[in-house]
Design a protein around this motif. Structure first.
Motif, PDB file in Angstrom:
ATOM      1  N   ALA A 423      49.119  57.401  27.342  1.00  0.00           N
ATOM      2  CA  ALA A 423      50.072  57.148  26.749  1.00  0.00           C
ATOM      3  C   ALA A 423      49.742  55.405  27.755  1.00  0.00           C
ATOM      4  O   ALA A 423      49.788  55.512  28.592  1.00  0.00           O
ATOM      5  CB  ALA A 423      51.612  57.847  27.058  1.00  0.00           C
ATOM      6  N   THR A 424      49.989  54.892  26.634  1.00  0.00           N
ATOM      7  CA  THR A 424      51.006  53.211  27.537  1.00  0.00           C
ATOM      8  C   THR A 424      52.224  52.842  26.796  1.00  0.00           C
ATOM      9  O   THR A 424      52.347  53.091  25.825  1.00  0.00           O
ATOM     10  CB  THR A 424      49.653  52.050  27.385  1.00  0.00           C
ATOM     11  N   VAL A 425      52.885  52.216  28.220  1.00  0.00           N
ATOM     12  CA  VAL A 425      54.257  52.562  27.173  1.00  0.00           C
ATOM     13  C   VAL A 425      54.476  51.033  27.841  1.00  0.00           C
ATOM     14  O   VAL A 425      54.425  50.941  29.410  1.00  0.00           O
ATOM     15  CB  VAL A 425      55.124  53.081  27.697  1.00  0.00           C
ATOM     16  N   LYS A 426      55.746  50.218  27.321  1.00  0.00           N
ATOM     17  CA  LYS A 426      55.642  48.490  27.872  1.00  0.00           C
ATOM     18  C   LYS A 426      57.489  49.174  27.644  1.00  0.00           C
ATOM     19  O   LYS A 426      57.879  48.825  26.816  1.00  0.00           O
ATOM     20  CB  LYS A 426      54.818  47.551  27.002  1.00  0.00           C
ATOM     21  N   ILE A 427      58.319  48.855  28.969  1.00  0.00           N
ATOM     22  CA  ILE A 427      59.402  48.803  28.964  1.00  0.00           C
ATOM     23  C   ILE A 427      60.545  47.722  29.460  1.00  0.00           C
ATOM     24  O   ILE A 427      59.609  46.956  30.424  1.00  0.00           O
ATOM     25  CB  ILE A 427      59.969  50.089  29.420  1.00  0.00           C
ATOM     26  N   SER A 436      52.859  50.590  31.911  1.00  0.00           N
ATOM     27  CA  SER A 436      52.466  51.867  33.032  1.00  0.00           C
ATOM     28  C   SER A 436      51.369  52.417  31.600  1.00  0.00           C
ATOM     29  O   SER A 436      51.804  52.913  31.053  1.00  0.00           O
ATOM     30  CB  SER A 436      53.477  52.655  33.213  1.00  0.00           C
ATOM     31  N   THR A 437      50.281  53.447  31.874  1.00  0.00           N
ATOM     32  CA  THR A 437      49.494  54.257  31.138  1.00  0.00           C
ATOM     33  C   THR A 437      49.817  55.731  32.720  1.00  0.00           C
ATOM     34  O   THR A 437      49.768  55.455  33.644  1.00  0.00           O
ATOM     35  CB  THR A 437      48.237  53.877  31.458  1.00  0.00           C
ATOM     36  N   GLY A 438      50.332  56.716  31.775  1.00  0.00           N
ATOM     37  CA  GLY A 438      49.918  57.870  31.763  1.00  0.00           C
ATOM     38  C   GLY A 438      49.024  59.043  31.037  1.00  0.00           C
ATOM     39  O   GLY A 438      48.920  58.651  30.305  1.00  0.00           O
ATOM     40  N   GLU A 439      48.275  59.932  31.880  1.00  0.00           N
ATOM     41  CA  GLU A 439      47.724  60.662  31.215  1.00  0.00           C
ATOM     42  C   GLU A 439      48.426  62.451  30.794  1.00  0.00           C
ATOM     43  O   GLU A 439      49.209  62.802  31.569  1.00  0.00           O
ATOM     44  CB  GLU A 439      46.176  61.264  31.616  1.00  0.00           C
ATOM     45  N   GLY A 440      48.105  63.820  30.472  1.00  0.00           N
ATOM     46  CA  GLY A 440      48.681  64.605  30.244  1.00  0.00           C
ATOM     47  C   GLY A 440      47.121  65.012  28.926  1.00  0.00           C
ATOM     48  O   GLY A 440      46.857  65.542  28.038  1.00  0.00           O
ATOM     49  N   ALA A 441      47.410  66.413  29.211  1.00  0.00           N
ATOM     50  CA  ALA A 441      46.813  67.856  28.136  1.00  0.00           C
ATOM     51  C   ALA A 441      47.463  67.456  26.911  1.00  0.00           C
ATOM     52  O   ALA A 441      47.177  67.493  26.092  1.00  0.00           O
ATOM     53  CB  ALA A 441      46.734  69.032  28.586  1.00  0.00           C
ATOM     54  N   ALA A 563      53.611  62.517  38.696  1.00  0.00           N
ATOM     55  CA  ALA A 563      52.938  61.162  38.044  1.00  0.00           C
ATOM     56  C   ALA A 563      51.274  61.297  38.782  1.00  0.00           C
ATOM     57  O   ALA A 563      51.101  60.390  39.009  1.00  0.00           O
ATOM     58  CB  ALA A 563      53.407  60.200  38.277  1.00  0.00           C
ATOM     59  N   ASP A 564      51.391  62.721  38.918  1.00  0.00           N
ATOM     60  CA  ASP A 564      49.535  62.665  39.073  1.00  0.00           C
ATOM     61  C   ASP A 564      48.775  62.153  38.547  1.00  0.00           C
ATOM     62  O   ASP A 564      47.429  61.603  39.068  1.00  0.00           O
ATOM     63  CB  ASP A 564      49.521  64.186  40.232  1.00  0.00           C
ATOM     64  N   SER A 565      48.973  61.994  37.569  1.00  0.00           N
ATOM     65  CA  SER A 565      47.906  61.622  36.609  1.00  0.00           C
ATOM     66  C   SER A 565      48.527  60.105  35.881  1.00  0.00           C
ATOM     67  O   SER A 565      47.741  59.729  34.859  1.00  0.00           O
ATOM     68  CB  SER A 565      47.300  62.139  35.052  1.00  0.00           C
ATOM     69  N   ALA A 566      49.686  59.516  36.443  1.00  0.00           N
ATOM     70  CA  ALA A 566      50.015  58.226  36.042  1.00  0.00           C
ATOM     71  C   ALA A 566      49.091  56.805  36.519  1.00  0.00           C
ATOM     72  O   ALA A 566      48.627  57.304  38.028  1.00  0.00           O
ATOM     73  CB  ALA A 566      51.478  58.088  36.164  1.00  0.00           C
TER      74      ALA A 566
END
Length: 573
Positions: A423-427, A436-441, A563-566
């Motif tokens: 996921a990429t979010v712009k706020i 910022s970009t983050g990953e998850g299952a 946020a280990d995978s962010a």
């Protein structure tokens, strides 16, 4: 004061055996909290050593400051040929620390010889030895007499002998189980009267299943015959067609039979409890459910409408307000407002003292509920909605855009578990822009991991918040993939949990909305604690926590524990 009837809830065990229901550990703890506040006497938690979730449940529930309820652990009598003191199952029941232990034993001679494959005398020994052992350990012991009514029909002398063995060993209550759900009320009443006559002074209970549609009726018949403890589940959920609906039984006992279970004040929360547990179970509360269903006090037009206004007793067997429900055609503006004012006060908002149109707030909530929102387990979202009407809400951040990608490189069929979401979010936080970009299952975990680094520099409080549960529900299954989706999220910090809700035709958008609410309400909670009791909740002193002052040089935000995978957020002034 009417006869005191003790309530024994088995939603967390028998209820969870209902097809399609699987409660998380957090769900079970929240149900305990709500049932305790409602005034349930005993809450059965399940088998204490059957799986890691139940082991964790008994460990965590023992630390909860329950005001009324006592937790019961469920198990069986000792095994044939094994002394109670040497039985591993009984040892687990004691080790979990629950103050109440419920053990099930056979009372039908055919079950003893065919299922247990032991002698009738050995079964009596197993019952007596187990009860005596648990009593010697200081436990309140409930003996569940399995298949009692079938056993009584087949061999009444032996069924009564099993009860006598448990009674003489010191059982606090003998709960007669109508296990296969086939008995009728007159049969139950006759058998219970026989037991009461044979064991005078012994406390008796009743546990019924609803296979013949008579679970509640059988429970009431048992009370007429001398039972003082009733078992059941919230909304009657359970294996096959379910158990006694404990809430219906409570309402009938209090309103129809003059008994005392939870008392009239708590009884007004009956509908709220039914809706709360249904939502946590991720099922619909049937509209035509007695007392608590949306249609329980609904009336169509014509003669009923005019008659109801003059003589409500003609079409309402009980006052809906007594059980926390409402008459659909007689929706009292005052009653509706009063309920909202009371709910707002429980969340810390004084609507009566504020310059706010309570009816406008109520109408807004009704419009949202018609669109699919449900605030029964979403106090966080409801609090933010109230703050908007009070003029106290200010967003912690604003969304420019977000994007979610699901990436699966290996096609391993239906059992594949290697897909990842990015996921990429712009706020914007104040005048600053973050990407910022983050990953998850899954997509929600990815969004959470992407969002936190963008705001933690401004709101360090989010590091103490965790997303602990996530549920998705289609509100109109006939629309298939185009159905409106409701997402509920449970979040937690060191001080408790809160729920939030999001609704959209797009499950990711609904998830994002619920996730944003969860973080914003978490910040409200943090601001209230920081302000202390002097700052009234819902006042201008308690909007979403103000962002921390930006550092001298804009750089990557500090990474939270979750946020280990962010990837580090980038900031633009």
């Amino acid at each position: 004061m009417g006869l005191r009837i003790y309530t024994y809830d088995s939603t967390l065990r028998d209820g969870e055996q209902c097809e399609g229901i699987a409660l998380s550990l957090e769900d079970k703890l929240r149900i305990v909290e709500r049932l305790d506040a409602f005034g349930i006497d005993f809450i059965e938690g399940g088998f204490p050593a059957s799986n890691p979730k139940d082991i964790a449940f008994f460990r965590q529930v023992s630390a909860m400051p329950l005001a009324h309820a006592r937790i019961a652990a469920f198990g069986s009598t000792c095994k044939k040929g094994v002394a109670a003191a040497d039985d591993a199952g009984l040892a687990d029941l004691l080790a979990c620390g629950a103050p109440v232990v419920t053990i099930v034993g056979k009372t039908w001679d055919a079950q003893v010889t065919r299922a247990l494959q032991t002698s009738l005398d050995e079964n009596l020994r197993m019952i007596a030895d187990s009860v005596a052992y648990l009593k010697a350990a200081g436990r309140h012991v409930v003996f569940d007499a399995e298949h009692f009514f079938d056993g009584y029909k087949a061999n009444s002398a032996y069924a009564l002998a099993c009860l006598r063995a448990a009674s003489e060993a010191g059982a606090d209550s003998l709960d007669l189980c109508e296990t296969n759900g086939g008995a009728l009320p007159f049969e139950v009443e006759e058998a219970v009267r026989a037991v009461a006559a044979a064991l005078p002074g012994q406390a008796l209970g009743i546990h019924c299943h609803n296979d013949s549609g008579c679970a509640v009726a059988n429970t009431l018949a048992a009370v007429r015959a001398g039972v003082t403890q009733v078992q059941g589940t919230v909304n009657g959920i359970g294996e096959r067609v379910g158990n006694t609906d404990l809430l219906t039984a409570i309402a009938d006992l209090e309103l129809k039979m003059g008994a005392r279970c939870v008392g009239p004040e708590r009884l007004r929360d009956l509908t709220g409890v039914a809706q709360y547990v249904a939502e946590l179970c991720n099922v619909s509360l049937p509209a035509h459910h007695p007392y608590t269903g949306a249609s329980a006090f609904a009336h169509k037009g014509g003669l009923h409408a005019s008659a109801i206004a003059r003589f409500p007793e003609a079409y309402e067997h009980a006052r809906p307000e007594a059980v926390g429900n409402r008459a659909r055609m007689l929706v009292s503006e005052l009653a509706g407002k009063a309920s909202l004012v009371q709910k707002a006060a429980s969340l810390g908002f004084d609507l009566e003292g504020a310059a706010v149109d309570v009816q406008a707030v109520l109408d807004d909530i009704k419009r949202r509920e018609a669109a699919g929102y449900s605030y029964e387990v979403a106090d966080g979202s409801l609090a933010l909605l109230l703050m908007r009407h009070l003029g106290d809400y200010r967003p912690a951040f604003t969304l420019e855009s977000f994007r979610v990608i699901v990436d699966d490189h290996e096609d391993t069929g239906a059992l594949a578990k290697d897909a990842m979401s990015e996921a990429t979010v712009k706020i914007h936080v104040g005048e600053r822009r973050f990407v910022s970009t983050g990953e998850g299952a899954g997509p929600v975990g990815a969004l959470d991991n992407a969002l936190r680094p963008t705001i933690i520099e401004s709101y360090p409080q989010v590091a103490a918040m965790d997303l602990v549960d996530y549920k998705v529900r289609l509100l109109d299954e006939s629309q298939g993939t185009d159905a409106i989706t409701r997402v509920t999220i449970t979040s937690a910090d060191a001080f408790g949990t809160w729920g939030t809700v999001g609704v959209s035709e797009n499950v990711i958008e609904a998830s994002w909305n619920a996730l944003v609410d969860s973080i914003e309400y978490g910040l409200v909670r943090a601001a209230r604690r920081a302000a202390g009791p002097a700052a009234p909740a819902g006042s201008a002193a308690c909007p979403a926590a103000a962002p921390a002052a930006p550092p001298a040089s804009a750089g990557a935000a500090a990474a939270p524990a979750a946020a280990d995978s962010a990837r580090p957020a980038t900031s633009e002034e």
